[in-house]
Design a protein around this motif. Structure first.
Motif, PDB file in Angstrom:
ATOM      1  N   LEU A 206       0.862  -1.184   0.000  1.00  0.00           N
ATOM      2  CA  LEU A 206       0.000   0.000   0.000  1.00  0.00           C
ATOM      3  C   LEU A 206       0.894   1.228   0.000  1.00  0.00           C
ATOM      4  O   LEU A 206       1.847   1.310   0.769  1.00  0.00           O
ATOM      5  CB  LEU A 206      -0.910  -0.001   1.223  1.00  0.00           C
ATOM      6  N   TYR A 207       0.589   2.187  -0.873  1.00  0.00           N
ATOM      7  CA  TYR A 207       1.431   3.369  -0.985  1.00  0.00           C
ATOM      8  C   TYR A 207       0.616   4.537  -1.540  1.00  0.00           C
ATOM      9  O   TYR A 207      -0.539   4.377  -1.920  1.00  0.00           O
ATOM     10  CB  TYR A 207       2.658   3.085  -1.866  1.00  0.00           C
ATOM     11  N   GLY A 208       1.230   5.693  -1.602  1.00  0.00           N
ATOM     12  CA  GLY A 208       0.568   6.872  -2.129  1.00  0.00           C
ATOM     13  C   GLY A 208      -0.093   7.722  -1.058  1.00  0.00           C
ATOM     14  O   GLY A 208      -1.097   8.375  -1.311  1.00  0.00           O
ATOM     15  N   ASN A 209       0.486   7.720   0.146  1.00  0.00           N
ATOM     16  CA  ASN A 209      -0.040   8.584   1.209  1.00  0.00           C
ATOM     17  C   ASN A 209       0.035  10.045   0.783  1.00  0.00           C
ATOM     18  O   ASN A 209       0.979  10.444   0.111  1.00  0.00           O
ATOM     19  CB  ASN A 209       0.792   8.443   2.491  1.00  0.00           C
ATOM     20  N   SER A 210      -0.918  10.836   1.197  1.00  0.00           N
ATOM     21  CA  SER A 210      -0.835  12.278   0.949  1.00  0.00           C
ATOM     22  C   SER A 210      -0.114  12.984   2.089  1.00  0.00           C
ATOM     23  O   SER A 210       0.175  14.168   2.001  1.00  0.00           O
ATOM     24  CB  SER A 210      -2.227  12.873   0.749  1.00  0.00           C
ATOM     25  N   ASN A 211       0.219  12.225   3.150  1.00  0.00           N
ATOM     26  CA  ASN A 211       0.944  12.760   4.295  1.00  0.00           C
ATOM     27  C   ASN A 211       1.708  11.603   4.920  1.00  0.00           C
ATOM     28  O   ASN A 211       1.191  10.493   5.012  1.00  0.00           O
ATOM     29  CB  ASN A 211      -0.047  13.362   5.293  1.00  0.00           C
ATOM     30  N   ALA A 212       2.920  11.856   5.357  1.00  0.00           N
ATOM     31  CA  ALA A 212       3.754  10.793   5.935  1.00  0.00           C
ATOM     32  C   ALA A 212       3.105  10.144   7.156  1.00  0.00           C
ATOM     33  O   ALA A 212       3.384   8.993   7.486  1.00  0.00           O
ATOM     34  CB  ALA A 212       5.122  11.336   6.304  1.00  0.00           C
ATOM     35  N   ALA A 213       2.216  10.847   7.827  1.00  0.00           N
ATOM     36  CA  ALA A 213       1.562  10.315   9.022  1.00  0.00           C
ATOM     37  C   ALA A 213       0.327   9.472   8.686  1.00  0.00           C
ATOM     38  O   ALA A 213      -0.305   8.919   9.572  1.00  0.00           O
ATOM     39  CB  ALA A 213       1.164  11.452   9.949  1.00  0.00           C
ATOM     40  N   GLY A 214      -0.011   9.343   7.395  1.00  0.00           N
ATOM     41  CA  GLY A 214      -1.182   8.562   7.000  1.00  0.00           C
ATOM     42  C   GLY A 214      -1.036   7.095   7.377  1.00  0.00           C
ATOM     43  O   GLY A 214       0.057   6.539   7.352  1.00  0.00           O
ATOM     44  N   THR A 215      -2.149   6.461   7.738  1.00  0.00           N
ATOM     45  CA  THR A 215      -2.123   5.070   8.162  1.00  0.00           C
ATOM     46  C   THR A 215      -3.128   4.247   7.363  1.00  0.00           C
ATOM     47  O   THR A 215      -4.056   4.785   6.767  1.00  0.00           O
ATOM     48  CB  THR A 215      -2.467   4.948   9.658  1.00  0.00           C
ATOM     49  N   ALA A 216      -2.925   2.924   7.382  1.00  0.00           N
ATOM     50  CA  ALA A 216      -3.836   2.010   6.697  1.00  0.00           C
ATOM     51  C   ALA A 216      -3.609   0.604   7.207  1.00  0.00           C
ATOM     52  O   ALA A 216      -2.595   0.305   7.822  1.00  0.00           O
ATOM     53  CB  ALA A 216      -3.617   2.057   5.194  1.00  0.00           C
ATOM     54  N   GLY A 217      -4.567  -0.251   6.931  1.00  0.00           N
ATOM     55  CA  GLY A 217      -4.404  -1.649   7.281  1.00  0.00           C
ATOM     56  C   GLY A 217      -5.729  -2.348   7.469  1.00  0.00           C
ATOM     57  O   GLY A 217      -6.780  -1.836   7.088  1.00  0.00           O
TER      58      GLY A 217
END
Length: 87
Positions: free
Chosen positions: A61-72
């Motif tokens: 998973l990639y393409g955050n609009s901010n380094a602090a973005g999370t996913a899972g």
């Protein structure tokens, strides 16, 4: 089939790929973009044939609009389902 329920923060990744150990993770089984805050994807893996041994998958998973973005995978339940036939 690989099916997953994915959740991300407002600045989390919008793009992803699924790969397998069948070819040492060199080819995308699927690529997807525009992931929502809570999204379900089902990926056909019928291109994997005549594989022997242990098969593993990697979800990138990639393409955050901010380094602090999370996913899972969030919460309880069937966040990841792998369906297939092993002979």
């Amino acid at each position: 089939q690989v099916a997953f329920l994915y959740e991300r923060s407002g600045t989390g990744p919008l793009t992803g790929t699924l790969r397998s150990s069948a070819d040492n993770y060199s080819t995308d089984l699927a690529a997807f973009s525009g992931l929502g805050a809570s999204d379900t994807r089902t990926i056909n893996i019928s291109t994997i044939n005549n594989f022997t041994g242990v098969l593993t998958f990697r979800l990138y998973l990639y393409g955050n609009s901010n380094a602090a973005g999370t996913a899972g995978f969030e919460g309880t339940g069937s966040d990841l389902i792998i369906r297939g036939i092993a002979n």
